[in-house]
Design an enzyme around this catalytic site. Sequence first.
Site, PDB file in Angstrom:
ATOM      1  CG  ASP A 185      -1.160  -2.704  -0.266  1.00 38.28           C
ATOM      2  OD1 ASP A 185      -2.062  -3.558  -0.425  1.00 38.28           O
ATOM      3  OD2 ASP A 185      -0.230  -2.554  -1.069  1.00 38.28           O
ATOM      4  CG  ASP A 209      -8.287  -2.535  -7.237  1.00 30.79           C
ATOM      5  OD1 ASP A 209      -9.179  -1.674  -7.330  1.00 30.79           O
ATOM      6  OD2 ASP A 209      -7.583  -2.864  -8.201  1.00 30.79           O
ATOM      7  CE  LYS A 240      -7.578   2.029  -6.182  1.00 30.24           C
ATOM      8  NZ  LYS A 240      -6.830   1.534  -7.364  1.00 30.24           N
TER       9      LYS A 240
HETATM   10  P1  IMP Z   1      -7.089  -6.847  -5.542  1.00 31.78           P
HETATM   11  O1  IMP Z   1      -6.718  -8.299  -5.537  1.00 31.78           O
HETATM   12  O2  IMP Z   1      -7.600  -6.404  -6.892  1.00 31.78           O
HETATM   13  O3  IMP Z   1      -8.001  -6.451  -4.419  1.00 31.78           O
HETATM   14  O4  IMP Z   1      -5.764  -6.023  -5.432  1.00 31.78           O
HETATM   15  C1  IMP Z   1      -5.013  -5.924  -4.306  1.00 31.78           C
HETATM   16  C2  IMP Z   1      -3.593  -5.568  -4.662  1.00 31.78           C
HETATM   17  O5  IMP Z   1      -3.514  -4.825  -5.871  1.00 31.78           O
HETATM   18  C3  IMP Z   1      -2.977  -4.695  -3.612  1.00 31.78           C
HETATM   19  O6  IMP Z   1      -2.350  -5.442  -2.618  1.00 31.78           O
HETATM   20  C4  IMP Z   1      -1.981  -3.875  -4.420  1.00 31.78           C
HETATM   21  O7  IMP Z   1      -0.769  -4.577  -4.497  1.00 31.78           O
HETATM   22  C5  IMP Z   1      -2.581  -3.778  -5.786  1.00 31.78           C
HETATM   23  N1  IMP Z   1      -3.262  -2.494  -6.017  1.00 31.78           N
HETATM   24  C6  IMP Z   1      -4.580  -2.284  -6.216  1.00 31.78           C
HETATM   25  N2  IMP Z   1      -4.850  -0.992  -6.391  1.00 31.78           N
HETATM   26  C7  IMP Z   1      -3.667  -0.354  -6.300  1.00 31.78           C
HETATM   27  C8  IMP Z   1      -3.284   1.039  -6.377  1.00 31.78           C
HETATM   28  O8  IMP Z   1      -4.085   1.970  -6.564  1.00 31.78           O
HETATM   29  N3  IMP Z   1      -1.953   1.292  -6.216  1.00 31.78           N
HETATM   30  C9  IMP Z   1      -1.034   0.325  -5.999  1.00 31.78           C
HETATM   31  N4  IMP Z   1      -1.347  -0.970  -5.909  1.00 31.78           N
HETATM   32  C10 IMP Z   1      -2.655  -1.302  -6.067  1.00 31.78           C
END
Ligand code: IMP
Length: 179
Positions: free
Chosen positions: A99, A102, A130
């Site tokens: 989805d 981040d 992002k």
């Molecule tokens: P990462 O491991 O920090 O890249 O985060 C990935 C996961 O964080 C995604 O699969 C989402 O479940 C969650 N996530 C990150 N940003 C958002 C947001 O803005 N809204 C909702 N979920 C988010």
Amino acid sequence: MHPDGERILLSQEVIRERVTALGEQISRDYAGREVLAVGILKGAMIFLADLVRSITVPVQIDFVAITSYGSSARSSGAVRILKDLDESIAGRHVLVVEDIVDSGLTLNYLAANLAARAPASLKICTLLNKPTRRVVPVSVAYSGFDIPDEFVVGYGLDYAGRHRNLPYIMILRREVYGG
Ligand code: IMP
């Protein structure tokens, strides 16, 4: 719009057009091959469901579930597989469907884990990206939208398990998550 929303970032129509275009691009790139779309639960389920319907090459579907944010809006950095794939991916063309990327921690871990299982190829497709939040590098082959550093919900994305069912993507009001 839902009252927890600050504003709508991506309308249903804008999402639909972009997801269709991604499916067409993937179909061209994978011509003559079969794709194994691996959805990351739960956030990617709605994106995956729409994406595979605009892919015209043969597609199979599997899922993994990974620890995510829980009820907090910031990543703990801890990544753990809660539910693994049902099938072996050895020799298959794996397209990981996420989805949002981040910090990159989730996909950095998952991509390394899947690559060790000897797929024929491994690419990542994310609906949202992002870029300014990246902590570890992630090689993203397909990205729907680059978005600013705001917490968004809808179209599969949640806050504390809610709002996944919204057909659009909205920026969550900071008062709601205390950010
Ligand atoms: P990462 O491991 O920090 O890249 O985060 C990935 C996961 O964080 C995604 O699969 C989402 O479940 C969650 N996530 C990150 N940003 C958002 C947001 O803005 N809204 C909702 N979920 C988010």
